[in-house]
Design an enzyme around this catalytic site. Structure first.
Site, mmCIF file in Angstrom:
data_model
loop_
_atom_site.group_PDB
_atom_site.id
_atom_site.type_symbol
_atom_site.label_atom_id
_atom_site.label_comp_id
_atom_site.label_asym_id
_atom_site.label_seq_id
_atom_site.Cartn_x
_atom_site.Cartn_y
_atom_site.Cartn_z
ATOM 1 N N SER A 64 0.761 -1.270 0.058
ATOM 2 C CA SER A 64 -0.282 -0.013 -0.113
ATOM 3 C C SER A 64 1.003 1.236 -0.010
ATOM 4 C CB SER A 64 -0.757 0.140 1.199
ATOM 5 O OG SER A 64 -1.721 1.382 1.284
ATOM 6 N N SER A 122 -0.734 3.989 0.548
ATOM 7 C CA SER A 122 -1.298 5.040 1.097
ATOM 8 C C SER A 122 -0.351 5.870 2.633
ATOM 9 C CB SER A 122 -2.753 4.700 1.879
ATOM 10 O OG SER A 122 -3.567 4.410 0.351
ATOM 11 N N THR A 130 -9.556 -0.822 2.447
ATOM 12 C CA THR A 130 -9.218 -1.255 0.927
ATOM 13 C C THR A 130 -9.466 -2.642 1.001
ATOM 14 O OG1 THR A 130 -7.447 -1.390 -0.718
ATOM 15 C CG2 THR A 130 -6.572 -1.770 1.493
ATOM 16 N N LYS A 151 -13.974 -3.384 1.678
ATOM 17 C CA LYS A 151 -14.815 -2.094 1.382
ATOM 18 C C LYS A 151 -16.206 -2.372 1.610
ATOM 19 C CE LYS A 151 -11.380 -0.034 -1.965
ATOM 20 N NZ LYS A 151 -11.341 0.368 -3.120
ATOM 21 N N ASN A 166 -14.224 3.504 1.295
ATOM 22 C CA ASN A 166 -12.963 3.358 1.244
ATOM 23 C C ASN A 166 -12.314 4.360 2.235
ATOM 24 O OD1 ASN A 166 -13.348 5.735 -0.071
ATOM 25 N ND2 ASN A 166 -11.249 5.303 -1.386
ATOM 26 N N ASP A 170 -13.268 6.784 -3.929
ATOM 27 C CA ASP A 170 -13.099 6.305 -5.410
ATOM 28 C C ASP A 170 -13.606 7.077 -6.408
ATOM 29 O OD1 ASP A 170 -11.156 4.552 -4.372
ATOM 30 O OD2 ASP A 170 -12.535 3.066 -4.218
ATOM 31 N N GLY A 193 -14.937 -4.362 -17.465
ATOM 32 C CA GLY A 193 -14.594 -5.064 -16.156
ATOM 33 C C GLY A 193 -15.848 -4.650 -15.319
ATOM 34 N N ALA A 194 -16.275 -5.929 -14.494
ATOM 35 C CA ALA A 194 -17.452 -5.389 -13.629
ATOM 36 C C ALA A 194 -17.179 -5.928 -12.232
ATOM 37 C CB ALA A 194 -18.604 -6.296 -14.406
ATOM 38 N N GLY A 225 -15.456 -4.293 -8.226
ATOM 39 C CA GLY A 225 -15.934 -3.354 -7.343
ATOM 40 C C GLY A 225 -15.525 -1.877 -7.799
HETATM 41 P P1 ATR Z 1 -11.934 -4.970 -8.510
HETATM 42 O O1 ATR Z 1 -12.830 -4.964 -7.328
HETATM 43 O O2 ATR Z 1 -10.586 -4.134 -8.197
HETATM 44 O O3 ATR Z 1 -12.718 -4.349 -9.694
HETATM 45 P P2 ATR Z 1 -12.571 -7.794 -9.044
HETATM 46 O O4 ATR Z 1 -13.774 -7.742 -8.449
HETATM 47 O O5 ATR Z 1 -11.616 -8.992 -8.666
HETATM 48 O O6 ATR Z 1 -11.488 -6.594 -8.781
HETATM 49 O O7 ATR Z 1 -12.544 -7.634 -10.834
HETATM 50 C C1 ATR Z 1 -11.630 -7.989 -11.561
HETATM 51 C C2 ATR Z 1 -12.121 -7.725 -13.099
HETATM 52 O O8 ATR Z 1 -11.270 -8.169 -13.936
HETATM 53 C C3 ATR Z 1 -13.371 -8.398 -13.475
HETATM 54 O O9 ATR Z 1 -14.174 -7.715 -14.026
HETATM 55 C C4 ATR Z 1 -12.669 -9.668 -14.106
HETATM 56 O O10 ATR Z 1 -13.660 -10.378 -15.113
HETATM 57 P P3 ATR Z 1 -14.643 -11.632 -14.473
HETATM 58 O O11 ATR Z 1 -15.777 -10.992 -13.816
HETATM 59 O O12 ATR Z 1 -15.100 -12.287 -15.622
HETATM 60 O O13 ATR Z 1 -13.719 -12.469 -13.480
HETATM 61 C C5 ATR Z 1 -11.785 -9.025 -14.969
HETATM 62 N N1 ATR Z 1 -10.717 -10.031 -15.285
HETATM 63 C C6 ATR Z 1 -9.867 -10.718 -14.457
HETATM 64 N N2 ATR Z 1 -9.129 -11.608 -15.195
HETATM 65 C C7 ATR Z 1 -9.406 -11.286 -16.568
HETATM 66 C C8 ATR Z 1 -9.104 -12.035 -17.643
HETATM 67 N N3 ATR Z 1 -8.193 -13.000 -18.079
HETATM 68 N N4 ATR Z 1 -9.864 -11.808 -18.778
HETATM 69 C C9 ATR Z 1 -10.785 -10.512 -18.813
HETATM 70 N N5 ATR Z 1 -10.976 -10.374 -17.857
HETATM 71 C C10 ATR Z 1 -10.508 -10.534 -16.484
#
Ligand code: ATR
Length: 276
Positions: A21, A23, A68, A72, A93, A108, A128-129, A131
């Protein structure tokens, strides 16, 4: 080293792991520059130790804390209230005191929005979906971006999130076909370690159009995603600004004064460079 006095105010970050970290470095530098008798420490926790930590928060001279991963979401149930914004994101956070109450905020959202303020975008695509995507969506909605699309490798996750926020959901295989002028990497692809040489965008994704590519990752600062975008003539935004700005927003909630941005950025970039 800051000289500890009986009046020294304590701040901290909780998470697991915390060894990387930045921070503590950033906030301690800001306390030093603004001449405050305060110290910021890293307190690793477990899910089981959270109740004890928050009991300590209420009885010790702890003036504020950052939360973190992976706390969270679970931390929300230990505070006396959370902002409307944090409720929409679904996580906090930052914890701070107001009128004897322990409150939760998600900075954030501000951190993500700062580099986009005063700019106009027609269509944002979030890759990406997880947090952090939720904070980006709330920020883009607050900024008034007219169209926001979400795509994710696991389609069902994007579908649920897109429905909750009332935005478009795009299948991962069709992510190159949206005519967006802002692309946000909120996946872990490109992050230092096993995924460092990976990008969420296929070859040619950025060609033939223009816009801003925004990566939330800040280690390394210049990810493969940003390099691809730059090569195609896109403007790029690294994750360092978001990291510093979420910290500046926390600092302001705790102290009421602005964290000097340049010193904070220099401290973070210096530490990242030293890590190589
Ligand atoms: P955070 O909270 O930091 O956003 P997370 O919840 O682990 O972290 O999310 C990671 C993101 O990276 C997710 O959208 C994940 O996709 P999945 O929901 O399908 O797991 C994406 N991700 C991780 N590895 C991946 C890969 N090899 N290809 C495509 N997307 C990936």
């Amino acid at each position: 080293m800051h000289p500890i006095s009986p009046r020294t105010k304590l701040y901290c970050v909780i998470g697991q792991p915390l060894s990387h970290s930045l921070s503590p470095l950033m906030h301690n530098r800001a306390f030093e520059v603004t001449g405050q008798d305060a110290i910021y420490m890293a307190f690793p926790q477990t899910e089981e130790s959270l109740p004890g930590f928050f009991a300590g928060f209420r009885s010790l001279p702890i003036m504020g804390c950052n939360i973190t991963l992976p706390f969270k979401v679970p931390a929300m149930k230990y505070v006396d209230g959370v902002s409307e914004r944090a409720r929409r994101v679904g996580s906090i956070n930052t914890v701070y005191w107001r009128d004897g109450k322990l409150l939760g905020e998600n900075t954030d959202v501000d951190g993500f929005a700062v580099p986009l303020r005063g700019r106009k975008f027609e269509h944002a695509l979030i890759l990406g979906a997880g947090g952090v995507s939720r904070a980006a969506i709330v920020a883009l909605q607050e900024l008034g971006v007219p169209k926001i699309s979400l795509t994710n490798r696991t389609f069902a996750k994007a579908q649920v999130m897109a429905e909750e926020f009332g935005i478009e959901c795009v299948p991962w295989e069709q992510r190159a076909e949206t005519g967006c002028d802002l692309v946000v990497n909120a996946t872990s692809l490109g992050m230092k370690g096993a995924m460092e040489n990976m990008s969420p965008c296929p070859e040619g994704f950025f060609h033939g159009r223009a816009g801003l590519a925004y990566d939330i990752i800040y280690t390394p600062e210049k990810t493969v995603f940003l390099k691809q975008a730059e090569e195609a003539g896109w403007e790029v935004q690294t994750g360092v600004t978001m990291f510093v700005e979420q910290g500046r927003a926390s600092f302001r909630l705790w102290t009421g004064i602005p964290m000097p941005a340049e010193e904070a950025c220099d401290a973070v970039r210096g530490a990242l460079a030293a890590r190589g």
